[in-house]
Design an enzyme around this catalytic site. Structure first.
Site, PDB file in Angstrom:
ATOM      1  N   HIS A 121       5.542  -3.158   8.222  1.00 22.51           N
ATOM      2  CA  HIS A 121       5.050  -1.605   8.297  1.00 22.51           C
ATOM      3  C   HIS A 121       4.892  -1.352   9.543  1.00 22.51           C
ATOM      4  O   HIS A 121       3.893  -2.608  10.466  1.00 22.51           O
ATOM      5  CB  HIS A 121       3.367  -1.684   6.522  1.00 22.51           C
ATOM      6  CG  HIS A 121       2.220  -1.160   6.950  1.00 22.51           C
ATOM      7  ND1 HIS A 121       1.389  -0.713   8.007  1.00 22.51           N
ATOM      8  CD2 HIS A 121       2.416  -0.259   6.010  1.00 22.51           C
ATOM      9  CE1 HIS A 121       0.840   0.057   7.399  1.00 22.51           C
ATOM     10  NE2 HIS A 121       1.470   1.223   6.131  1.00 22.51           N
ATOM     11  N   ASP A 162       6.125   0.829  -1.197  1.00 22.28           N
ATOM     12  CA  ASP A 162       7.921   1.220  -1.433  1.00 22.28           C
ATOM     13  C   ASP A 162       8.094  -0.040  -1.565  1.00 22.28           C
ATOM     14  O   ASP A 162       9.091   0.986  -2.583  1.00 22.28           O
ATOM     15  CB  ASP A 162       7.664   2.413   0.260  1.00 22.28           C
ATOM     16  CG  ASP A 162       6.703   3.456   0.362  1.00 22.28           C
ATOM     17  OD1 ASP A 162       6.814   4.104  -0.578  1.00 22.28           O
ATOM     18  OD2 ASP A 162       6.906   3.409   1.674  1.00 22.28           O
ATOM     19  N   HIS A 189       8.552   9.252   6.824  1.00 25.34           N
ATOM     20  CA  HIS A 189       6.779   8.659   5.483  1.00 25.34           C
ATOM     21  C   HIS A 189       6.981   8.440   4.256  1.00 25.34           C
ATOM     22  O   HIS A 189       6.946   7.910   3.638  1.00 25.34           O
ATOM     23  CB  HIS A 189       6.057  10.161   6.211  1.00 25.34           C
ATOM     24  CG  HIS A 189       4.812  10.320   5.954  1.00 25.34           C
ATOM     25  ND1 HIS A 189       3.836   8.325   5.498  1.00 25.34           N
ATOM     26  CD2 HIS A 189       3.703  11.276   5.537  1.00 25.34           C
ATOM     27  CE1 HIS A 189       2.647   9.639   5.280  1.00 25.34           C
ATOM     28  NE2 HIS A 189       2.950  10.388   4.878  1.00 25.34           N
ATOM     29  N   ARG A 199      -1.174  -3.557  -2.623  1.00 23.81           N
ATOM     30  CA  ARG A 199      -0.398  -2.318  -3.045  1.00 23.81           C
ATOM     31  C   ARG A 199       0.990  -2.748  -3.781  1.00 23.81           C
ATOM     32  O   ARG A 199       1.071  -2.142  -5.134  1.00 23.81           O
ATOM     33  CB  ARG A 199      -0.187  -0.588  -2.422  1.00 23.81           C
ATOM     34  CG  ARG A 199      -1.533  -0.416  -1.883  1.00 23.81           C
ATOM     35  CD  ARG A 199      -1.651   1.296  -0.759  1.00 23.81           C
ATOM     36  NE  ARG A 199      -0.496   0.506  -0.348  1.00 23.81           N
ATOM     37  CZ  ARG A 199       0.039   1.417   0.502  1.00 23.81           C
ATOM     38  NH1 ARG A 199       0.061   3.037   0.773  1.00 23.81           N
ATOM     39  NH2 ARG A 199       0.998   1.349   1.858  1.00 23.81           N
ATOM     40  N   SER A 251       0.752  12.190   7.145  1.00 25.71           N
ATOM     41  CA  SER A 251       0.537  13.151   5.511  1.00 25.71           C
ATOM     42  C   SER A 251      -0.749  13.393   6.322  1.00 25.71           C
ATOM     43  O   SER A 251      -1.707  14.653   6.430  1.00 25.71           O
ATOM     44  CB  SER A 251       0.741  13.344   4.729  1.00 25.71           C
ATOM     45  OG  SER A 251       0.619  11.667   4.577  1.00 25.71           O
TER      46      SER A 251
END
Length: 468
Positions: free
Chosen positions: A350, A405, A304, A359, A274
């Site tokens: 990742h 996520d 994504h 995060r 993005s």
């Protein structure tokens, strides 16, 4: 349940990036704090000179060789972009203008009575490299509220979309349509000087971010039947208004979650799909609405923006099969069955990170504070204690640690937002902050049209057939 010491990310390590910008300060009149645009105007000439000096000193130096596998492997690790807002370190995670997530949680202004950073402050940091004052953040909230209305024809476009059209398709459609009132498109048509490109780009970027809650709220209520859209409250912050438009404004904890969610999802350097798409399309001097609509189409891709949905689906399947209070052995067996079935454990690994994503850690700390007894949250923690060793044993991942996520869907579900198709829209609202900040700086610094070199397989074979 606590994290093993091996995965804890420390915020006390030396700063990897030092901002070239001084601390936030008052405007030249000294009567009130500078607005974001005023401060940016002061910083641009200095940064132009900083970039000139960097290129003069290092412009002809090499990062190292490019190997053929990088061309076939999605350009992984290929240094090819300038992205000022954030840099991702493989060991300690993302730094926003040199600051870690724990640091921004501590330093950025909060809402009255709140403990999570306001995304308005994060945007100020991404644009200027400075920590804003409380007053500057409040003024930014008011500015966005004043810009928040979307044109009536965009409302009509959304209202005419069938509820079966994916929320991300509707989101991209509406953002594209905002191009109708683009300040940059008009200024370019009127012959604006290249040195002034950043001004209308800034205005479009501010309008873009400001209008996203109304777009997202309208999509959510149209698709999931949540009734009439309420008005933006000009006295409240961005996250509160977004929560209210989604129907959750009365839940203080959910509002706090959105403040955290938007902040930590706002930027993750420039190489992800993005971010890179927004920068690429912007380099053609497409206005921020067109550039970010393109970015949203990239974000909608399963590789994504859909990862947190896949995590939640996997967790629910696990609970259905082995129960809500399963033993470690039962969870282990389910994890192994996933791997032996040729699937990955969603939410783990990742492309860059080699430690637990900070995060993820920030979301876990939020959950420990607000929903410690939630059964799905407990399962997430249980999985965290088991998956890394299993992945290492199976040889399935260079990085066996959880990413962002692995946690976000569980938090949203806890508060009643269980419409997984909408999760990527929230991600899209957040990522606009990072892309918009970079678009502003790209125009301020005169970034050129992106045009990398490509090769065919036959051309590669010919090149290396003549070399030892």
């Amino acid at each position: 349940m606590s994290f093993p010491a091996r995965s804890v990310l420390k915020s006390t390590r030396p700063t990897l990036l030092r901002s070239a910008f001084p601390a936030a300060r008052l405007s030249s009149t000294a009567s009130k704090p500078a607005t974001l645009k005023e401060r940016l105007a002061e910083l641009i000439p200095k940064e132009i000179e900083n970039v000139k000096a960097t290129r003069a000193a290092h412009g002809k130096k090499s990062f190292g060789p490019v190997i053929v596998d990088q061309l076939y492997g999605g350009m992984r690790g290929l240094p090819a972009l300038i992205w000022d807002g954030s840099v991702l370190d493989a060991e300690e995670g993302i730094r926003f203008r040199g600051k870690t997530i724990p640091e921004i949680q501590d330093l950025l202004p909060k809402a009255p009575g709140g403990s999570e950073p306001l995304p308005e402050g994060l945007f100020w940091l991404l644009v200027t490299g400075e920590i804003p004052t409380q007053e500057q953040v409040v003024e930014l909230s008011r500015d966005w509220a004043a810009r928040s209305a979307i044109p009536e024809f965009v409302e009509e476009i959304l209202d005419r979309c069938p509820p079966t059209l994916h929320p991300m398709s509707q989101f991209s459609l509406a953002v594209t349509a905002l191009n109708h009132n683009s300040a940059f498109a008009k200024a370019y048509q009127d012959g604006v000087s290249k040195k002034e490109y950043w001004g209308p780009t800034f205005e479009d970027s501010m309008d873009l971010i400001a209008k996203l809650p109304n777009i997202a709220g309208r999509i959510y209520r149209n698709v999931f039947g949540q009734g009439k859209l309420p008005a933006i409250d000009a006295t409240k912050d961005y996250s509160y208004n977004l929560a209210t438009l989604l129907g959750f404004g009365s839940n203080d904890a959910f509002v706090e979650l959105l403040r955290l969610y938007i902040t930590i999802h706002s930027d993750h350097e420039g190489g992800n799909v993005s971010a890179h798409t927004g920068k690429l399309v912007g380099s053609a001097l497409s206005d921020p609405f067109l550039a970010y609509a393109a970015a949203l189409n990239g974000l909608a891709g399963p590789l994504h923006g859909l990862a947190n949905q896949e995590v939640l689906i996997w967790l629910r399947k696990m609970q259905t099969q082995i129960g809500e209070d399963a033993t470690d052995e039962a969870v282990k067996e389910y994890i192994w069955s996933t791997l032996k079935g040729g699937q990955v454990v969603p939410g783990y690994g990742h492309a860059v990170l080699r430690k637990t994503d900070p995060r993820y850690t920030a979301q876990r700390e939020f959950a420990l504070k607000h929903l410690p007894d939630d059964k799905m949250f407990k399962l997430v923690g249980q999985i965290y204690n088991l998956v890394p060793d299993i992945l290492l044993e199976a040889g399935k991942a260079k990085n066996p640690w959880p990413n962002v996520d692995a946690h976000s869907g569980v938090l949203l579900t806890h508060y009643g937002m269980d419409q997984m198709q909408f999760y990527t829209v929230l991600f899209g609202v957040s990522r606009a902050f990072g892309v918009a900040a970079q678009l502003i700086w790209d125009r301020a610094l005169g970034a050129p049209l992106e045009r990398p070199k490509s090769y065919s397989t036959a051309a590669i074979q010919k090149i290396f057939a003549e070399k030892p």
